[in-house]
Design a protein around this motif. Sequence first.
Motif, PDB file in Angstrom:
ATOM      1  N   SER A  85       0.888  -1.161   0.000  1.00  0.00           N
ATOM      2  CA  SER A  85       0.000   0.000   0.000  1.00  0.00           C
ATOM      3  C   SER A  85       0.926   1.210   0.000  1.00  0.00           C
ATOM      4  O   SER A  85       1.546   1.522   1.018  1.00  0.00           O
ATOM      5  N   PHE A  86       1.043   1.873  -1.144  1.00  0.00           N
ATOM      6  CA  PHE A  86       2.121   2.847  -1.321  1.00  0.00           C
ATOM      7  C   PHE A  86       1.607   4.233  -1.705  1.00  0.00           C
ATOM      8  O   PHE A  86       0.636   4.382  -2.434  1.00  0.00           O
ATOM      9  N   ILE A  98      -2.890   7.075  -1.918  1.00  0.00           N
ATOM     10  CA  ILE A  98      -2.330   5.784  -1.517  1.00  0.00           C
ATOM     11  C   ILE A  98      -2.949   4.689  -2.365  1.00  0.00           C
ATOM     12  O   ILE A  98      -4.170   4.545  -2.423  1.00  0.00           O
ATOM     13  N   VAL A  99      -2.095   3.947  -3.048  1.00  0.00           N
ATOM     14  CA  VAL A  99      -2.522   2.876  -3.954  1.00  0.00           C
ATOM     15  C   VAL A  99      -2.243   1.537  -3.279  1.00  0.00           C
ATOM     16  O   VAL A  99      -1.133   1.294  -2.805  1.00  0.00           O
ATOM     17  N   GLN A 129      -9.495  -1.762   1.252  1.00  0.00           N
ATOM     18  CA  GLN A 129      -8.302  -2.546   0.933  1.00  0.00           C
ATOM     19  C   GLN A 129      -7.272  -2.527   2.062  1.00  0.00           C
ATOM     20  O   GLN A 129      -6.290  -3.265   2.028  1.00  0.00           O
ATOM     21  N   GLU A 130      -7.506  -1.688   3.069  1.00  0.00           N
ATOM     22  CA  GLU A 130      -6.510  -1.499   4.118  1.00  0.00           C
ATOM     23  C   GLU A 130      -6.704  -2.521   5.246  1.00  0.00           C
ATOM     24  O   GLU A 130      -7.195  -2.206   6.319  1.00  0.00           O
ATOM     25  N   ASP A 132      -4.887  -5.870   7.612  1.00  0.00           N
ATOM     26  CA  ASP A 132      -3.596  -6.062   8.266  1.00  0.00           C
ATOM     27  C   ASP A 132      -2.618  -6.876   7.422  1.00  0.00           C
ATOM     28  O   ASP A 132      -1.530  -7.213   7.871  1.00  0.00           O
ATOM     29  N   ARG A 133      -2.967  -7.130   6.169  1.00  0.00           N
ATOM     30  CA  ARG A 133      -2.043  -7.804   5.244  1.00  0.00           C
ATOM     31  C   ARG A 133      -1.136  -6.823   4.503  1.00  0.00           C
ATOM     32  O   ARG A 133      -0.192  -7.243   3.828  1.00  0.00           O
ATOM     33  N   VAL A 134      -1.405  -5.527   4.625  1.00  0.00           N
ATOM     34  CA  VAL A 134      -0.654  -4.584   3.809  1.00  0.00           C
ATOM     35  C   VAL A 134       0.733  -4.309   4.383  1.00  0.00           C
ATOM     36  O   VAL A 134       1.025  -4.608   5.550  1.00  0.00           O
ATOM     37  N   ILE A 135       1.573  -3.737   3.544  1.00  0.00           N
ATOM     38  CA  ILE A 135       2.839  -3.113   3.940  1.00  0.00           C
ATOM     39  C   ILE A 135       2.717  -1.658   3.512  1.00  0.00           C
ATOM     40  O   ILE A 135       2.375  -1.371   2.360  1.00  0.00           O
TER      41      ILE A 135
END
Length: 211
Positions: A85-86, A98-99, A129-130, A132-135
Amino acid sequence: MEKQIDLSTWKRKEIFDFFSHASNPYYMVTFRIDVAPLYAYVKKHHLSFYYSLVYLCTQAINDVEAFRYTIRGEQVFYLDPRIPSFTDLKKDSEYFHIVTMPTMGSLAEFNEEARKRSAAQQFFLDTSQETDRVIYFSCLPWLDLTALTNERDFSSPDSKNDSIPRIAWGKYVPNGDRLELGISIEVNHRLIDGLHIGQFAQRLEKLIGEL
């Protein structure tokens, strides 16, 4: 496949409990890495340096088991591969959005999809999409990054459960035949130790060297 961890038999249980007593269990490390091979590769193939490093960091994170754990309430879970998530600047603007998207496919395919999604996105953040799997990724290409802190909400009862790695970097700086980049990573010490950050750094260096 995602699975719940049996804490009674988990080898990390004692360390996990120790750092669970800290009011702020988060810590940050910044290290320098030679990105000359990556720079040469993306220039040759007309790819984005930023998107490419997001892709490689995500792969390196997922290759280190410790980064795949998350805390939910009183339980710990082992996750499916994490996704990036960048932040990305809007075209002709000083504001960013944020994509969030998976890293399926090749480096070139990820670059193409990231560029398309970012250009088409009309909102700041898709909160659905946010998970707890994101970075979380960010970049400060205007300066040589040596340290970084991240915003946090410590008013929440679950404030110590945040298990999302936060990675950022600045601009690359020539140093002899090296092109050095300062990379900052912030993690939860309940799950991740310095050894695991070292494993991430070594894996990232290897992935860059194999391009």
